[in-house]
Design a protein around this motif. Structure first.
Motif, short mmCIF file in Angstrom:
data_model
loop_
_atom_site.label_atom_id
_atom_site.label_comp_id
_atom_site.label_asym_id
_atom_site.label_seq_id
_atom_site.Cartn_x
_atom_site.Cartn_y
_atom_site.Cartn_z
N ARG A 16 0.85 -1.18 0.00
CA ARG A 16 0.00 0.00 0.00
C ARG A 16 0.89 1.23 0.00
NH1 ARG A 16 -5.54 0.91 2.49
NH2 ARG A 16 -6.51 -1.00 1.80
N THR A 190 12.65 -19.28 -11.00
CA THR A 190 12.59 -19.18 -9.54
C THR A 190 13.93 -19.69 -9.01
OG1 THR A 190 10.28 -19.78 -9.79
CG2 THR A 190 11.12 -19.72 -7.57
N ASP B 22 -34.32 -5.20 -9.27
CA ASP B 22 -34.19 -5.41 -10.70
C ASP B 22 -33.47 -6.73 -10.97
OD1 ASP B 22 -33.79 -5.14 -13.42
OD2 ASP B 22 -31.92 -4.02 -13.15
N ARG B 115 -7.55 -9.76 2.02
CA ARG B 115 -6.27 -9.19 1.60
C ARG B 115 -6.17 -7.71 2.00
NH1 ARG B 115 -3.71 -9.73 -4.37
NH2 ARG B 115 -5.31 -8.23 -4.90
N ASP B 116 -7.32 -7.00 1.96
CA ASP B 116 -7.29 -5.60 2.38
C ASP B 116 -6.87 -5.49 3.85
OD1 ASP B 116 -8.13 -4.96 -0.11
OD2 ASP B 116 -10.23 -4.64 0.43
N ARG B 119 -3.19 -6.03 4.25
CA ARG B 119 -2.38 -4.87 3.86
C ARG B 119 -2.45 -3.79 4.92
NH1 ARG B 119 -3.89 -4.50 -2.57
NH2 ARG B 119 -2.52 -6.17 -3.21
N ILE B 120 -3.64 -3.59 5.50
CA ILE B 120 -3.79 -2.54 6.51
C ILE B 120 -2.97 -2.89 7.76
CG2 ILE B 120 -5.46 -1.52 8.12
CD1 ILE B 120 -7.50 -1.82 5.71
N SER B 123 1.42 -2.54 8.33
CA SER B 123 2.20 -1.45 8.91
C SER B 123 2.20 -1.51 10.44
CB SER B 123 1.66 -0.10 8.43
OG SER B 123 0.31 0.03 8.81
N LEU B 222 8.99 -22.62 -0.18
CA LEU B 222 9.88 -23.63 -0.75
C LEU B 222 9.03 -24.66 -1.49
CD1 LEU B 222 12.08 -24.24 2.43
CD2 LEU B 222 12.80 -23.07 0.34
N GLY B 267 2.10 -19.19 -13.75
CA GLY B 267 2.94 -19.67 -12.65
C GLY B 267 4.27 -20.17 -13.18
N ARG B 268 5.19 -20.41 -12.28
CA ARG B 268 6.51 -20.92 -12.68
C ARG B 268 6.79 -22.19 -11.91
NH1 ARG B 268 9.41 -15.21 -11.40
NH2 ARG B 268 7.97 -13.90 -12.55
N TYR B 310 10.59 -19.30 -3.22
CA TYR B 310 9.76 -18.12 -3.45
C TYR B 310 10.05 -17.15 -2.31
CZ TYR B 310 7.03 -20.19 -7.20
OH TYR B 310 6.64 -20.72 -8.39
N ASP B 312 9.01 -14.31 -1.85
CA ASP B 312 7.76 -13.72 -1.41
C ASP B 312 6.73 -14.84 -1.29
OD1 ASP B 312 5.42 -12.42 -0.98
OD2 ASP B 312 5.54 -11.12 -2.74
#
Lengths: 264, 462
Positions: A16, A190, B22, B115-116, B119-120, B123, B222, B267-268, B310, B312
């Motif tokens: 973010r 990777t 509707d 996910r929001d 992220r919040i 921090s 991994l 993907g890899r 990976y 990340d």
């Protein structure tokens, strides 16, 4: 073949982002810095070329502050680069792309190379300046945006393809030269665990800021970022109540004309 | 069939919020990830608690069923509207009410997307650990309503372990607040526990209080090949033996699923064998030693292929989370979810492949191996008799192996007929008594979870 690849730590696209309190730069607190996007494709391409020409070596070079720059250099080493150079950026300095190009070109000229690959732009500022500017400083040709790049061992030349409007321009060229790569036309690999561990133990060569300044003269940015802000938040949607599609369209046109004033 | 005119007028007069009737606009509420479809008669986004209470009163008066909806990612029909039902849309209830660093708690509206929130909280150096594959769209309310889980539940457990408090409007219209801000409480049976996993059948959540975990300094993914003849029954206890590597996830993907992910999501992943996906938690200081140690552990326990890294780990889980969608591109329509004890995992793999062969359907296997939890995915028409029989046989297989018929997806419409296999007749009758107290008119998500329901004669069992 001696290959150089220029990379840059950029904020994780999943982070973010927000401006600092003064609105003059990115607030880097809590930002995760990664090797990604164009840079990742550039590293992959350098490694593919290395594998296609036995005996080749790849050196990754990055200009930036510690420790994030060292971390992405270790990521590049883990992917298979042989050596790495960290060009020191003093804390507090906010470089512009030309300053980055000057610093990087000073590091590049220390290593004779056949090919220097660089993403056509960085994923964060998308300036697209560093590749061509480094080529200019080094006095070699540059090509971009390149979408295919191969080594022809018989001819001792590179075959590359540039994306041009509506097609491809195919070029045969000899090094040394700079190639600015388009993103994601290769399939970045990777890292293998053994390489990650090896990368931890590899010594990263350092070019100090003092050395850069001695080489290229007092380095001050030529441009200054004056304002940095997020797009305005979206305001609430207005729902149109209607009975028939014709009525909905009429109301929409009226609102666009009278409230949004986007229609005459 | 639309709402009766009187009911519609009453709804608009009595309930503050947005009402949609509707049919074109309602289609987005008609299904979830289960492929079942039922167009609701209306959708209401109530403005606040009071409006929600008025909505419940209205529904009781008109005998109209309500189904709470968050991200609509449920896999067993939990958020598919009951016939003649009204969707209560909580997507707009996405306020972060409070983040307490001192108490490591967050209070949120039920519509906050996983996910929001992640992220919040980043921090603050904190996170909410259960990370379902659908985390880019699924909501905290939905997590709590189905006791959802994800890869990292191997270390951290399901949503249930992290819900500290709930505020809900019951089917009576009463507001119920349960739970504690404290880490423990010894005050009788677990009322909070009744609501977690109740799939909107007892009450609709208006606020969720979650405990949080500190973000590990390092998390690395991994991925390594699984040898064809590996016995999980023998290998898992050895892989995880003391001193146990700090795995926060231990996942399995068969070769076809890995290939589908590579095609669908760029993907890899290696494609030449089934894969073990793990996440290792560590610190900057210890990471190198930990990685060396885990590499040794892998090779000592039969995983002889070279692991890829990976850096990340979230990137790996976001990729892995698209398994269902990737397989849908290749015809998969049934996403199952069963779990067995480690000692029976080999039998679950063999038994699932055998039942797929018996019914002549293709199966893909992936899941949360460390939790004994597999997601067999079948290529079969989801509305066919064959689909029903495949699901039934899988449920019976899991129960025969001492497992559970749903590890994390919930019961919904599809598994309601089998609830007694899980809890016994007595257990089901206790659950029904709780249901009668909380929702005497049976207006809350009828047909789901319970084998029979007053508003749906015979319930899903018919």
């Amino acid at each position: 073949m001696e290959l150089l690849v220029l990379i840059k730590p950029v904020p994780d696209p999943d982070t973010r982002l927000r401006p600092n309190a003064a609105g003059t730069a990115l607030d880097t607190d809590g930002v995760k810095w990664v090797l990604t996007g164009y840079d990742e494709s550039a590293v992959e391409q350098a490694l593919l070329l290395k594998e296609s020409a036995p005996g080749s070596r790849v050196r990754a070079i990055a200009f930036g502050p510690a420790p994030r720059t060292e971390e992405i250099l270790r990521s590049a080493l883990a992917l298979g680069c042989d050596t790495a150079t960290w060009v020191e950026q003093p804390s507090g300095l906010v470089p512009d792309p030309m300053l980055s190009a000057n610093a990087l070109s000073w590091a590049c000229q220390k290593t004779p190379f056949d090919l220097l690959v660089v993403g056509k732009q960085a994923l964060d500022d998308e300036a697209g300046v560093v590749g061509p500017a480094v080529a200019e400083r080094l006095g070699v040709a540059d090509y971009g945006p390149v979408v295919d790049l191969r080594w022809d061992p018989a001819a001792g030349k590179f075959n590359l393809a540039r994306a041009v409007e509506g097609g491809l321009e195919r070029i045969t060229a000899s090094g040394p030269m700079v190639v600015c790569l388009q993103q994601a036309w290769n399939d970045p690999r990777t890292a293998k665990l053994q390489n990650v561990l090896k990368a931890r133990r590899t010594t990263i060569d350092k070019v100090s800021w003092a050395e850069v300044q001695a080489g290229v003269g007092p380095a001050v940015p030529g441009t200054r970022l004056t304002s940095f802000r997020l797009p305005p938040p979206r305001t609430g949607a207005k729902m149109i109540a209607f009975k028939t599609p014709e009525e909905a369209a009429q109301q929409l046109v009226r609102l666009l004309r009278e409230e949004a004033k986007t229609l005459p | 069939m639309p709402l009766p005119r009187d009911a519609s007028e009453a709804l608009r007069t009595e309930v503050a919020g947005t009402v949609t009737e509707d049919p074109d606009a309602l289609t987005r509420f008609a299904s979830d990830a289960s492929h079942m479809v039922q167009l609701p008669v209306a959708a209401v986004a109530p403005r606040d608690r009071e409006a929600l209470q008025r909505l419940v009163a209205w529904a009781r008066r008109w005998k109209i069923p309500l189904v709470a909806r968050g991200g609509g990612s449920s896999l067993d029909g939990e958020s598919v509207p009951p016939p003649g039902g009204v969707v209560v849309d909580f997507a707009g209830w996405n306020a972060i009410v409070e983040i307490s660093d001192a108490d490591r708690l967050v209070r949120v509206g039920p519509g906050v997307v996983n996910r929001d929130l992640h992220r919040i909280l980043a921090s603050h150096g904190l996170f909410f650990p259960p990370n379902p594959g659908s985390w880019t769209m699924s909501t905290i309310g939905g997590n709590a309503a189905t006791n959802a889980a994800g890869p990292r539940s191997f270390r951290y457990g399901s949503t249930r372990n992290w819900v500290r408090g709930l505020e809900a409007v019951l089917g009576t219209g009463e507001l119920l607040r349960v739970g504690h801000r404290t880490r423990k409480a010894s005050t009788g049976p677990d009322l909070l526990g009744f609501l977690v996993g109740s799939e909107g059948t007892l009450g609709m959540f208006t606020e969720v209080c979650l405990a949080l975990a500190p973000v590990p300094e390092r998390r690395v993914g991994l991925v390594l090949p699984v040898p064809d003849d590996l016995s999980f029954r023998r290998t898992l206890p050895r892989l995880l033996a003391s001193p146990a590597p700090a795995f926060s996830a231990v996942e399995y993907l068969d070769r076809a699923t890995a290939a589908a992910l590579n095609r669908f999501a760029s993907g890899r992943l290696p494609e030449d064998s089934a894969l073990l996906l793990t996440e290792l938690e560590s610190t900057a200081a210890d990471e190198e030693t930990d990685l060396e140690r885990v590499a040794r552990r892998f090779s000592e326990t039969g995983f002889t292929g070279e692991p890829v890294v990976y850096a990340d780990a979230d990137q790996l889980w976001t990729l892995r989370g698209q398994s269902g969608e990737a397989l849908e591109q290749e015809g998969v329509r049934i996403h199952e979810d069963v779990a067995v004890p480690w000692s029976r995992l080999d039998e679950l793999f063999e038994g699932t492949r055998a039942l797929a062969k018996r019914h002549d359907v293709l199966v893909r296997l992936f899941g949360h191996l460390g939790d004994g939890n597999l997601h067999p995915a079948f290529v079969v028409d989801p509305m066919s008799d064959r689909a029903r029989i495949v699901r039934r046989d899988l449920v019976l297989l899991a129960k025969r192996l001492g497992g559970t018929l749903s590890a994390e997806h919930g019961v919904g419409l599809l598994k309601a007929p089998y609830l007694a296999l899980e809890h016994g007749e007595v257990g089901v009758s206790v659950l029904e008594a709780i249901k009668r107290r909380c929702d005497p008119d049976g207006i809350l998500n009828p047909g789901k979870l319970y084998p029979a329901s007053p508003l749906v004669p015979g319930g899903a069992a018919s």
